[in-house]
Design a protein around this motif. Structure first.
Motif, PDB file in Angstrom:
ATOM      1  N   TYR A  14       0.829  -1.208   0.000  1.00 18.72           N
ATOM      2  CA  TYR A  14       0.000   0.000   0.000  1.00 18.72           C
ATOM      3  C   TYR A  14       0.858   1.250   0.000  1.00 18.72           C
ATOM      4  CZ  TYR A  14      -3.142   3.649   1.755  1.00 18.72           C
ATOM      5  OH  TYR A  14      -3.853   4.803   1.914  1.00 18.72           O
ATOM      6  N   GLU A  15       0.453   2.206  -0.824  1.00 20.88           N
ATOM      7  CA  GLU A  15       1.053   3.526  -0.819  1.00 20.88           C
ATOM      8  C   GLU A  15      -0.071   4.551  -0.759  1.00 20.88           C
ATOM      9  OE1 GLU A  15       3.414   4.112  -4.263  1.00 20.88           O
ATOM     10  OE2 GLU A  15       4.842   2.514  -3.799  1.00 20.88           O
ATOM     11  N   GLY A  16      -0.032   5.415   0.244  1.00 20.10           N
ATOM     12  CA  GLY A  16      -1.074   6.423   0.318  1.00 20.10           C
ATOM     13  C   GLY A  16      -1.236   7.010   1.706  1.00 20.10           C
ATOM     14  N   GLU A  17      -2.360   7.644   1.890  1.00 18.26           N
ATOM     15  CA  GLU A  17      -2.624   8.368   3.124  1.00 18.26           C
ATOM     16  C   GLU A  17      -3.049   7.414   4.236  1.00 18.26           C
ATOM     17  OE1 GLU A  17      -5.655  11.040   1.831  1.00 18.26           O
ATOM     18  OE2 GLU A  17      -4.267  12.378   0.777  1.00 18.26           O
ATOM     19  N   ARG A  18      -2.770   7.846   5.467  1.00 18.40           N
ATOM     20  CA  ARG A  18      -3.160   7.084   6.657  1.00 18.40           C
ATOM     21  C   ARG A  18      -3.596   8.045   7.747  1.00 18.40           C
ATOM     22  NH1 ARG A  18      -1.262   1.737   7.145  1.00 18.40           N
ATOM     23  NH2 ARG A  18       0.153   1.055   5.487  1.00 18.40           N
ATOM     24  N   LYS A  19      -4.353   7.514   8.686  1.00 25.13           N
ATOM     25  CA  LYS A  19      -4.646   8.249   9.912  1.00 25.13           C
ATOM     26  C   LYS A  19      -3.394   8.257  10.787  1.00 25.13           C
ATOM     27  CE  LYS A  19      -9.620   7.758  10.821  1.00 25.13           C
ATOM     28  NZ  LYS A  19     -10.614   7.166  11.769  1.00 25.13           N
ATOM     29  N   ASP A  20      -3.340   9.211  11.683  1.00 20.44           N
ATOM     30  CA  ASP A  20      -2.231   9.208  12.638  1.00 20.44           C
ATOM     31  C   ASP A  20      -2.322   7.971  13.521  1.00 20.44           C
ATOM     32  OD1 ASP A  20      -1.243  11.578  11.697  1.00 20.44           O
ATOM     33  OD2 ASP A  20      -2.331  12.814  13.134  1.00 20.44           O
ATOM     34  N   GLY A  21      -1.211   7.296  13.661  1.00 27.41           N
ATOM     35  CA  GLY A  21      -1.184   6.118  14.510  1.00 27.41           C
ATOM     36  C   GLY A  21      -1.003   6.477  15.974  1.00 27.41           C
ATOM     37  N   LEU A  45       2.997   4.182  15.926  1.00 26.13           N
ATOM     38  CA  LEU A  45       2.605   3.110  15.016  1.00 26.13           C
ATOM     39  C   LEU A  45       1.966   3.677  13.754  1.00 26.13           C
ATOM     40  CD1 LEU A  45       0.998   0.632  17.584  1.00 26.13           C
ATOM     41  CD2 LEU A  45       3.349   0.636  16.716  1.00 26.13           C
ATOM     42  N   LEU A  46       1.984   2.861  12.682  1.00 23.52           N
ATOM     43  CA  LEU A  46       1.277   3.252  11.465  1.00 23.52           C
ATOM     44  C   LEU A  46      -0.227   3.238  11.728  1.00 23.52           C
ATOM     45  CD1 LEU A  46       3.148   1.295   8.645  1.00 23.52           C
ATOM     46  CD2 LEU A  46       3.108   3.768   8.979  1.00 23.52           C
ATOM     47  N   GLY A  47      -0.921   4.279  11.281  1.00 25.51           N
ATOM     48  CA  GLY A  47      -2.370   4.330  11.430  1.00 25.51           C
ATOM     49  C   GLY A  47      -3.068   3.581  10.311  1.00 25.51           C
TER      50      GLY A  47
END
Length: 231
Positions: A14-21, A45-47
């Motif tokens: 996956y490449e793209g936006e995430r929520k704050d972890g 952590l990754l969101g």
């Protein structure tokens, strides 16, 4: 063409936006000079995947579009490499949902609404035979009011469908001959009425009988001749 619910998601990158972890504390205890010492550090952590993103799956499929709570959600494009399909439209909780267009590998396409990965609601299916069905769907099958156009014969069947089969309706050929009645096993059954181009009406009923090998034989029993009707 087979209408299928989206299959189990294979592994992908996956490449793209995430929520704050979330931030978590990690502690490690080691012995130094026979004395325990603890070192603590904070790690973010990754969101979950959220917003716009791109996914490349191990089976060759690709997806580009919206995400919410870690799953495909919103508008997006999914390419099914092995099947040769391409879907562009809405997603919800990882499944095709809302308005969308599916292009099938054999030239067929569906333009309409989906629910939980299957055709549901109003939609139009263009078949490889050049036949067309436009109307209501439920659970991936023709269900409700709809019209089926037969390219080869020039006829059309306008009726009520249930689990993929017409159960009642009017069939009209290219010469203006029309039959209205009930259907069973995809064929006329019980009471019906023919309207000839001349205006003459034939009333009667069909009986169905299974022959050896599974074929169904139709028998028309005529009860009345009326007309011709006034123009």
């Amino acid at each position: 063409m087979a209408d299928e619910e989206d299959e189990e998601v294979p592994p992908y990158t996956y490449e793209g936006e995430r929520k704050d972890g979330e931030e978590v504390e990690l502690s490690v205890t080691v012995e130094v000079d026979e004395k325990p010492r603890t070192k603590t550090s904070t790690v973010k952590l990754l969101g979950p995947r959220e917003g716009k993103g791109r996914a490349a799956y191990t089976n060759g499929d690709t997806y580009e579009g919206g995400y919410a709570n870690g799953a495909r959600h919103g508008e997006g494009k999914y390419v099914y490499k092995a099947k040769g399909w391409t879907y562009e439209g809405g997603f919800a909780a990882g499944l095709r949902h809302g308005l969308g267009v599916m292009h099938y590998g054999n030239g067929e396409r569906y333009h309409g609404f989906w629910r939980e990965g299957l055709k549901s609601g109003q939609g139009t299916m263009y078949f490889a035979s050049r036949d067309i069905y436009t109307g209501e769907w439920l659970g991936g099958k023709k269900h409700g009011s709809g019209v089926y156009y037969f390219h080869e014969t020039g006829g059309e069947l306008d009726g009520v469908w249930e689990a993929g089969r017409c159960i009642s309706g009017s069939w009209t050929d290219r010469n203006g001959l029309a039959y209205t009645g009930r259907y069973e096993n995809g064929l006329p059954s019980s009471d019906g009425e023919y309207l000839l181009p001349s205006g003459l009406k034939l009333k009667g009923y069909y009986t169905q009988a299974k022959e050896k090998g599974g074929a169904i034989a139709l028998r028309w029993v005529q009860q009345a001749v009326i007309g011709p009707t006034a123009a």
